[in-house]
Design an enzyme around this catalytic site. Structure first.
Site, PDB file in Angstrom:
ATOM      1  N   LEU A  34       0.979  -1.725   0.051  1.00 38.14           N
ATOM      2  CA  LEU A  34      -0.030  -0.293  -0.396  1.00 38.14           C
ATOM      3  C   LEU A  34       0.673   1.267  -0.137  1.00 38.14           C
ATOM      4  CD1 LEU A  34      -3.176  -1.168   2.595  1.00 38.14           C
ATOM      5  CD2 LEU A  34      -3.339  -1.015   0.335  1.00 38.14           C
ATOM      6  N   SER A 124       2.259  -1.476  -7.814  1.00 34.54           N
ATOM      7  CA  SER A 124       1.530  -2.596  -8.565  1.00 34.54           C
ATOM      8  C   SER A 124       0.288  -3.421  -7.159  1.00 34.54           C
ATOM      9  CB  SER A 124       2.804  -3.464  -7.944  1.00 34.54           C
ATOM     10  OG  SER A 124       3.176  -3.359  -7.201  1.00 34.54           O
TER      11      SER A 124
HETATM   12  N1  LIG Z   1      -5.294   6.883  -6.427  1.00 38.82           N
HETATM   13  C1  LIG Z   1      -4.176   5.858  -6.008  1.00 38.82           C
HETATM   14  N2  LIG Z   1      -3.207   4.522  -5.245  1.00 38.82           N
HETATM   15  C2  LIG Z   1      -2.360   5.170  -4.969  1.00 38.82           C
HETATM   16  N3  LIG Z   1      -1.392   5.857  -5.382  1.00 38.82           N
HETATM   17  C3  LIG Z   1      -1.002   6.684  -5.614  1.00 38.82           C
HETATM   18  C4  LIG Z   1      -2.902   7.090  -5.948  1.00 38.82           C
HETATM   19  N4  LIG Z   1      -2.919   8.825  -6.275  1.00 38.82           N
HETATM   20  C5  LIG Z   1      -1.824   8.965  -6.569  1.00 38.82           C
HETATM   21  N5  LIG Z   1      -0.450   8.517  -5.695  1.00 38.82           N
HETATM   22  C6  LIG Z   1       0.631   8.295  -5.697  1.00 38.82           C
HETATM   23  O1  LIG Z   1       1.168   7.142  -6.735  1.00 38.82           O
HETATM   24  C7  LIG Z   1       2.316   6.081  -6.160  1.00 38.82           C
HETATM   25  C8  LIG Z   1       1.677   5.077  -6.580  1.00 38.82           C
HETATM   26  O2  LIG Z   1       2.295   5.277  -7.570  1.00 38.82           O
HETATM   27  P1  LIG Z   1       2.292   3.784  -8.689  1.00 38.82           P
HETATM   28  O3  LIG Z   1       3.229   3.848  -9.772  1.00 38.82           O
HETATM   29  O4  LIG Z   1       3.401   2.645  -7.578  1.00 38.82           O
HETATM   30  O5  LIG Z   1       1.401   2.864  -8.755  1.00 38.82           O
HETATM   31  S1  LIG Z   1       0.528   1.612  -9.591  1.00 38.82           S
HETATM   32  O6  LIG Z   1       1.606   0.161  -9.372  1.00 38.82           O
HETATM   33  O7  LIG Z   1       0.417   1.289 -10.505  1.00 38.82           O
HETATM   34  O8  LIG Z   1      -1.005   0.973  -8.923  1.00 38.82           O
HETATM   35  C9  LIG Z   1       1.780   6.744  -4.620  1.00 38.82           C
HETATM   36  O9  LIG Z   1       3.451   6.552  -4.379  1.00 38.82           O
HETATM   37  P2  LIG Z   1       3.281   5.681  -2.817  1.00 38.82           P
HETATM   38  O10 LIG Z   1       3.142   6.724  -1.686  1.00 38.82           O
HETATM   39  O11 LIG Z   1       4.918   5.834  -3.171  1.00 38.82           O
HETATM   40  O12 LIG Z   1       3.064   3.725  -3.000  1.00 38.82           O
HETATM   41  C10 LIG Z   1       1.040   7.935  -4.052  1.00 38.82           C
HETATM   42  O13 LIG Z   1       1.695   8.682  -3.622  1.00 38.82           O
HETATM   43  N1  LIG Z   2       9.122   0.778   8.758  1.00 43.04           N
HETATM   44  C1  LIG Z   2       9.110   1.251   9.613  1.00 43.04           C
HETATM   45  N2  LIG Z   2       8.852   1.902  10.754  1.00 43.04           N
HETATM   46  C2  LIG Z   2       8.069   3.169  10.887  1.00 43.04           C
HETATM   47  N3  LIG Z   2       7.655   3.969  10.062  1.00 43.04           N
HETATM   48  C3  LIG Z   2       8.206   3.956   8.889  1.00 43.04           C
HETATM   49  C4  LIG Z   2       8.033   2.536   8.296  1.00 43.04           C
HETATM   50  N4  LIG Z   2       8.633   2.025   6.690  1.00 43.04           N
HETATM   51  C5  LIG Z   2       8.369   3.339   6.835  1.00 43.04           C
HETATM   52  N5  LIG Z   2       8.373   4.765   7.498  1.00 43.04           N
HETATM   53  C6  LIG Z   2       7.977   5.731   7.276  1.00 43.04           C
HETATM   54  O1  LIG Z   2       6.578   5.504   6.680  1.00 43.04           O
HETATM   55  C7  LIG Z   2       6.161   6.999   5.775  1.00 43.04           C
HETATM   56  C8  LIG Z   2       6.070   6.204   4.286  1.00 43.04           C
HETATM   57  O2  LIG Z   2       7.431   5.232   3.543  1.00 43.04           O
HETATM   58  P1  LIG Z   2       7.039   5.191   2.244  1.00 43.04           P
HETATM   59  O3  LIG Z   2       8.549   5.164   2.540  1.00 43.04           O
HETATM   60  O4  LIG Z   2       7.963   6.425   1.344  1.00 43.04           O
HETATM   61  O5  LIG Z   2       6.800   4.494   2.077  1.00 43.04           O
HETATM   62  P2  LIG Z   2       5.567   4.670   0.263  1.00 43.04           P
HETATM   63  O6  LIG Z   2       6.797   4.572  -1.023  1.00 43.04           O
HETATM   64  O7  LIG Z   2       5.365   2.691   0.303  1.00 43.04           O
HETATM   65  O8  LIG Z   2       4.604   5.038  -0.455  1.00 43.04           O
HETATM   66  C9  LIG Z   2       7.482   7.309   5.573  1.00 43.04           C
HETATM   67  O9  LIG Z   2       7.462   8.768   6.628  1.00 43.04           O
HETATM   68  C10 LIG Z   2       8.344   6.942   6.728  1.00 43.04           C
HETATM   69  O10 LIG Z   2       9.425   7.169   6.916  1.00 43.04           O
END
Ligand SMILES: Nc1ncnc2c1ncn2[C@@H]1O[C@H](COP(=O)(O)OS(=O)(=O)O)[C@@H](OP(=O)(O)O)[C@H]1O
Ligand SMILES: Nc1ncnc2c1ncn2[C@@H]1O[C@H](COP(=O)(O)OP(=O)(O)O)[C@@H](O)[C@H]1O
Length: 220
Positions: A34, A124
């Site tokens: 997530l 993903s």
């Molecule tokens: N609707 C929705 N759902 C999930 N995530 C969202 C959405 N809109 C924007 N974002 C932002 O886009 C990042 C995810 O992009 P991805 O390319 O990894 O998504 S995917 O694999 O195609 O589902 C994701 O980054 P991460 O937080 O690092 O996971 C979000 O910042």
């Molecule tokens: N194992 C963990 N324990 C506590 N905080 C975390 C941990 N992993 C990530 N974080 C914090 O959670 C937030 C989201 O992490 P991030 O790596 O950007 O997640 P993602 O790439 O899955 O969206 C950041 O602020 C990061 O510092």
């Protein structure tokens, strides 16, 4: 349908040649989970630690790839006409996520053939899309090329972190199709590695990944 004539060419420098030069094999370490589960944080720690050990790596990260290789329609519209932007821009609908992961999968395949330990951090959310990347990698390479890392962090924890405020927007109805809220996340059934992203610190989780790479003989 237009017929396109393309032919595969073998390269003069093989993957094995590149791996010999690098001193280790290539593979793809694919982090899924997530938004906010910790994919980027853990992948960056693993990347840094492998780099410090002299391992050749590259990290592909969701948000960054969506700024370049896979931009949105709005981003493309800044430099292209509306039809082009609509045709090639990607959002977060199921087909767009599928194409996002398909393209990224193809890039990881190239990096793997370049002998790199390639880290990919993408939500993903669809099992079939991840499985297709695995299948393609193993078909063009060998078993063990795809290491799926499920960052298993409960939704409540991800939502409480919410570094980009996306969950807040989704709960307020300002963002549609947010994974885990009103869009599905299909957890891997048999990931090579599962990390308890809500109950252990990032450096401990990164150490688990490195330990697995050592156990699998990928790095020494
Ligand atoms: N609707 C929705 N759902 C999930 N995530 C969202 C959405 N809109 C924007 N974002 C932002 O886009 C990042 C995810 O992009 P991805 O390319 O990894 O998504 S995917 O694999 O195609 O589902 C994701 O980054 P991460 O937080 O690092 O996971 C979000 O910042
Ligand atoms: N194992 C963990 N324990 C506590 N905080 C975390 C941990 N992993 C990530 N974080 C914090 O959670 C937030 C989201 O992490 P991030 O790596 O950007 O997640 P993602 O790439 O899955 O969206 C950041 O602020 C990061 O510092």
């Amino acid at each position: 349908m237009e017929k396109v004539e393309v032919t595969w060419h073998d390269h003069a420098v093989s993957r094995a040649d590149r791996e010999r030069l690098n001193g280790h094999r290539g593979c793809v370490i694919w982090f899924t989970g997530l938004s906010g589960c910790g994919k980027s944080t853990i992948a960056n720690l693993v990347d840094r630690q492998l780099h410090e050990r002299g391992v050749h790596t590259f990290l592909l990260d969701g948000d960054n790839v969506r700024h370049g290789l896979n931009p949105s329609t709005a981003m493309l519209a800044e430099s292209h006409d509306a039809d082009f932007a609509k045709r090639f821009g990607l959002g977060f609908g199921a087909a767009d996520r599928e194409e996002n992961i398909r393209r990224i999968g193809a890039v990881t395949e190239l990096f793997c053939q370049a002998g790199l330990i390639t880290l990919a951090a993408f939500v993903s959310p669809y099992r079939k899309d991840r499985d297709l990347v695995r299948k393609r990698l193993e078909a063009s390479g060998s078993p063990g090329d795809f290491i799926e890392v499920f960052v298993d962090t409960p939704l409540e924890v991800c939502e409480s972190r919410d570094p980009k405020g996306l969950y807040k927007k989704a709960r307020a109805g300002e963002l549609k199709g947010m994974t885990g809220i009103d869009d599905p996340y299909e957890a891997p059934l048999q990931p090579e590695i599962t990390l308890a992203g809500g109950s252990a610190p990032p450096d401990q989780l990164a150490a688990t990944v490195i330990a697995q790479l050592i156990e699998r003989g990928i790095v020494s």
